[in-house]
Design an enzyme around this catalytic site. Structure first.
Site, PDB file in Angstrom:
ATOM      1  N   ARG A  58      50.687  51.246  81.339  1.00  9.79           N
ATOM      2  CA  ARG A  58      50.752  51.710  82.740  1.00  9.79           C
ATOM      3  C   ARG A  58      49.718  50.980  83.596  1.00  9.79           C
ATOM      4  O   ARG A  58      49.910  50.808  84.804  1.00  9.79           O
ATOM      5  CB  ARG A  58      50.579  53.232  82.842  1.00  9.79           C
ATOM      6  CG  ARG A  58      50.484  53.740  84.292  1.00  9.79           C
ATOM      7  CD  ARG A  58      50.968  55.174  84.484  1.00  9.79           C
ATOM      8  NE  ARG A  58      50.433  56.062  83.487  1.00  9.79           N
ATOM      9  CZ  ARG A  58      49.189  56.563  83.478  1.00  9.79           C
ATOM     10  NH1 ARG A  58      48.361  56.272  84.446  1.00  9.79           N
ATOM     11  NH2 ARG A  58      48.799  57.350  82.503  1.00  9.79           N
ATOM     12  N   TYR A 111      62.386  47.698 107.405  1.00 14.10           N
ATOM     13  CA  TYR A 111      63.299  48.045 106.319  1.00 14.10           C
ATOM     14  C   TYR A 111      63.453  49.579 106.286  1.00 14.10           C
ATOM     15  O   TYR A 111      62.472  50.313 106.460  1.00 14.10           O
ATOM     16  CB  TYR A 111      62.703  47.526 105.012  1.00 14.10           C
ATOM     17  CG  TYR A 111      63.504  47.900 103.800  1.00 14.10           C
ATOM     18  CD1 TYR A 111      64.750  47.324 103.558  1.00 14.10           C
ATOM     19  CD2 TYR A 111      63.025  48.832 102.888  1.00 14.10           C
ATOM     20  CE1 TYR A 111      65.492  47.677 102.449  1.00 14.10           C
ATOM     21  CE2 TYR A 111      63.752  49.179 101.777  1.00 14.10           C
ATOM     22  CZ  TYR A 111      64.988  48.610 101.564  1.00 14.10           C
ATOM     23  OH  TYR A 111      65.706  48.959 100.457  1.00 14.10           O
ATOM     24  N   ASP A 183      55.114  43.001 104.977  1.00 17.79           N
ATOM     25  CA  ASP A 183      56.257  42.791 104.073  1.00 17.79           C
ATOM     26  C   ASP A 183      56.705  41.336 104.245  1.00 17.79           C
ATOM     27  O   ASP A 183      57.125  40.936 105.329  1.00 17.79           O
ATOM     28  CB  ASP A 183      57.364  43.772 104.465  1.00 17.79           C
ATOM     29  CG  ASP A 183      58.563  43.747 103.523  1.00 17.79           C
ATOM     30  OD1 ASP A 183      58.845  42.677 102.944  1.00 17.79           O
ATOM     31  OD2 ASP A 183      59.219  44.793 103.388  1.00 17.79           O
ATOM     32  N   LYS A 208      64.234  40.491  95.541  1.00 17.58           N
ATOM     33  CA  LYS A 208      64.923  39.534  96.396  1.00 17.58           C
ATOM     34  C   LYS A 208      64.668  38.107  95.903  1.00 17.58           C
ATOM     35  O   LYS A 208      65.014  37.794  94.796  1.00 17.58           O
ATOM     36  CB  LYS A 208      64.505  39.749  97.852  1.00 17.58           C
ATOM     37  CG  LYS A 208      64.575  41.234  98.301  1.00 17.58           C
ATOM     38  CD  LYS A 208      65.994  41.792  98.383  1.00 17.58           C
ATOM     39  CE  LYS A 208      66.069  43.308  98.439  1.00 17.58           C
ATOM     40  NZ  LYS A 208      65.293  43.953  99.495  1.00 17.58           N
TER      41      LYS A 208
HETATM   42  C1  LIG Z   1      64.830  45.380  99.708  1.00 23.09           C
HETATM   43  C2  LIG Z   1      63.674  45.463 100.605  1.00 23.09           C
HETATM   44  C3  LIG Z   1      62.608  46.345 100.355  1.00 23.09           C
HETATM   45  C4  LIG Z   1      62.617  47.337  99.221  1.00 23.09           C
HETATM   46  O1  LIG Z   1      62.571  46.689  98.003  1.00 23.09           O
HETATM   47  P1  LIG Z   1      63.232  47.320  96.665  1.00 23.09           P
HETATM   48  O2  LIG Z   1      62.890  46.297  95.654  1.00 23.09           O
HETATM   49  O3  LIG Z   1      64.697  47.459  96.948  1.00 23.09           O
HETATM   50  O4  LIG Z   1      62.589  48.643  96.444  1.00 23.09           O
HETATM   51  C5  LIG Z   1      61.523  46.319 101.204  1.00 23.09           C
HETATM   52  N1  LIG Z   1      61.478  45.478 102.272  1.00 23.09           N
HETATM   53  C6  LIG Z   1      62.484  44.634 102.542  1.00 23.09           C
HETATM   54  C7  LIG Z   1      62.370  43.737 103.723  1.00 23.09           C
HETATM   55  C8  LIG Z   1      63.615  44.603 101.728  1.00 23.09           C
HETATM   56  O5  LIG Z   1      64.626  43.787 102.034  1.00 23.09           O
END
Ligand SMILES: *Cc1c(COP(=O)(O)O)cnc(C)c1O
Length: 392
Positions: A58, A111, A183, A208
């Site tokens: 963890r 998001y 982000d 992504k």
């Molecule tokens: C998909 C996404 C997230 C969340 O990520 P997960 O891996 O799906 O939890 C956060 N910010 C953006 C811009 C995203 O496209």
């Protein structure tokens, strides 16, 4: 990190310590929850630095640690943590930095689950929040209060892909003792490194581009050793939203091709954007850095090239036109998420419920369609878009 050799080194070698792994070219998957010690003294030493030692999975695991080192190097930060999803990374970063009585500023239209975290969950714990137009520095300045502790950014933001001036916002925040979190999922660390502009914590949905193969959900935070230690000692260890060693290994494999994938989707996307921008059935294209982008100069300053995700507005009378277009596509899978090897289409019309246009609730245009460009031949994708546009 524009030096391609450095980038190649990170993606192919950094952190892999092959001599300790009997020369294994790919890293082993340390499928173990626990680590044993030869003495109480050795165990005590490890337990006092769980971030730096393999003690319990963890906290740390050698396969995950390779990924941490590569992500930190890619973002140009001292350290990184990897999570079981991007949403977990965002929640951990925000919760590590605020407490009851604080105030948080967040960009408009982030998001969707970032919006839910900030808008619905923070107030439950006594944190005040304001959403502001991230493109307007004066509006951000005006939203700051004496007890503002954190600014949450997403540049470009989801769906409408508006940028924030990261250097200007980071400088403003620092002058007031406020932390910044950005982000960076859209750009990947190859196209934008927010820490270079003074951003404190860089967040990724590793799901992504970093993984890039649509087979893992994961997230990351990158920042200074001090901030990462703070996140580790708080939400990371307490909430336990970790990535498993096997998924970490899949991400390491996906990242081997990050550079070639980003180059490919960037080149394909600019061809496809050019095609769409001139098509009579397309009202507007949202792609940072394109000729139509009102923030083109800022995009050129902040980005090293274009990514593969963008939106456009279809010129059609009703939602049925959007549905005809999406249903006719043959080379684009109709699916959420993005950043994988395969091209995807996602219309905002999916969110329409009870006949209520999504734009009424979110301020986004109902005719918006998002594409994620994959690794296919761009000419095939353009042919497919052309035939589907005829159906609108
Ligand atoms: C998909 C996404 C997230 C969340 O990520 P997960 O891996 O799906 O939890 C956060 N910010 C953006 C811009 C995203 O496209």
């Amino acid at each position: 990190m524009d030096d391609a050799a450095t980038l190649s080194f990170i993606l192919n070698h950094l952190g892999e310590e092959r001599t300790l792994q009997r020369g294994a070219v790919t890293p082993p998957i340390h499928a173990t929850s626990n680590f044993a010690f030869p003495s109480v003294a050795a165990m005590r030493a490890a337990s006092q630095d769980e971030l730096g030692n393999a003690f319990y999975t963890r906290g740390n695991n050698p396969t995950v640690e390779i990924l941490r080192r590569k992500l930190a190097a890619l973002e140009g930060t001292e350290d990184a943590l990897v999570f079981g999803s991007g949403a977990a990374a965002m929640a951990a970063g925000v919760l590590a930095l605020v407490r009851a009585g604080d105030h948080v500023v967040c960009v408009q239209k982030p998001y969707a689950w970032t919006r839910v975290l900030v808008r619905d969950w923070l107030p439950r714990f006594g944190v005040e929040v304001s959403f502001v137009d991230g493109g307007d520095l004066t509006a951000i300045d005006a939203a700051l209060r004496p007890h503002t502790r954190l600014i949450v950014l997403e540049s470009p933001n989801s769906l409408t892909l508006e940028l924030q001036d990261l250097a200007a916002i980071a400088a403003l925040a620092r002058s007031r003792g406020i932390r910044t979190l950005c982000d960076n999922s859209w750009a990947s660390p190859l196209l934008q490194r927010p820490a270079e502009f003074g951003i404190d914590l860089v967040m990724h949905s590793v799901t992504k581009y970093l993984n890039g193969h649509s087979d893992v959900v994961a997230g990351a935070l990158c920042g200074s050793a001090e901030l990462i230690r703070q996140v580790f000692a708080g939400p990371y260890m307490t909430f336990g939203a970790i990535i498993g060693p096997f998924e970490a290994w899949l991400v390491l494999r996906g990242m081997r091709t990050l550079q070639v994938r980003m180059q490919r989707v960037g080149v394909s996307s600019s061809r496809i954007v050019d095609f769409l921008a001139w098509h009579p059935k397309v009202a507007r294209v949202y792609y940072p850095g394109s000729a139509q982008d009102p923030q083109r100069q800022l995009a050129q300053r902040q980005h090293h090239g274009g990514s593969g995700v963008f939106s456009f507005e279809l010129r059609t009378a009703d939602v049925a036109g959007v549905e005809r277009f999406c249903d006719r596509l043959r080379r684009f899978l109709l699916a959420v998420s993005w950043g994988g090897h395969e091209s995807l289409v996602w219309p905002l019309a999916v969110t329409i419920r009870d006949g209520c246009a999504a734009s009424n609730r979110t301020g986004l245009p109902w005719n918006l369609v998002r594409l994620s460009i994959g690794l296919e031949d761009p000419e095939e994708l353009i042919d497919d878009l052309r035939q589907a546009l005829e159906a609108v």
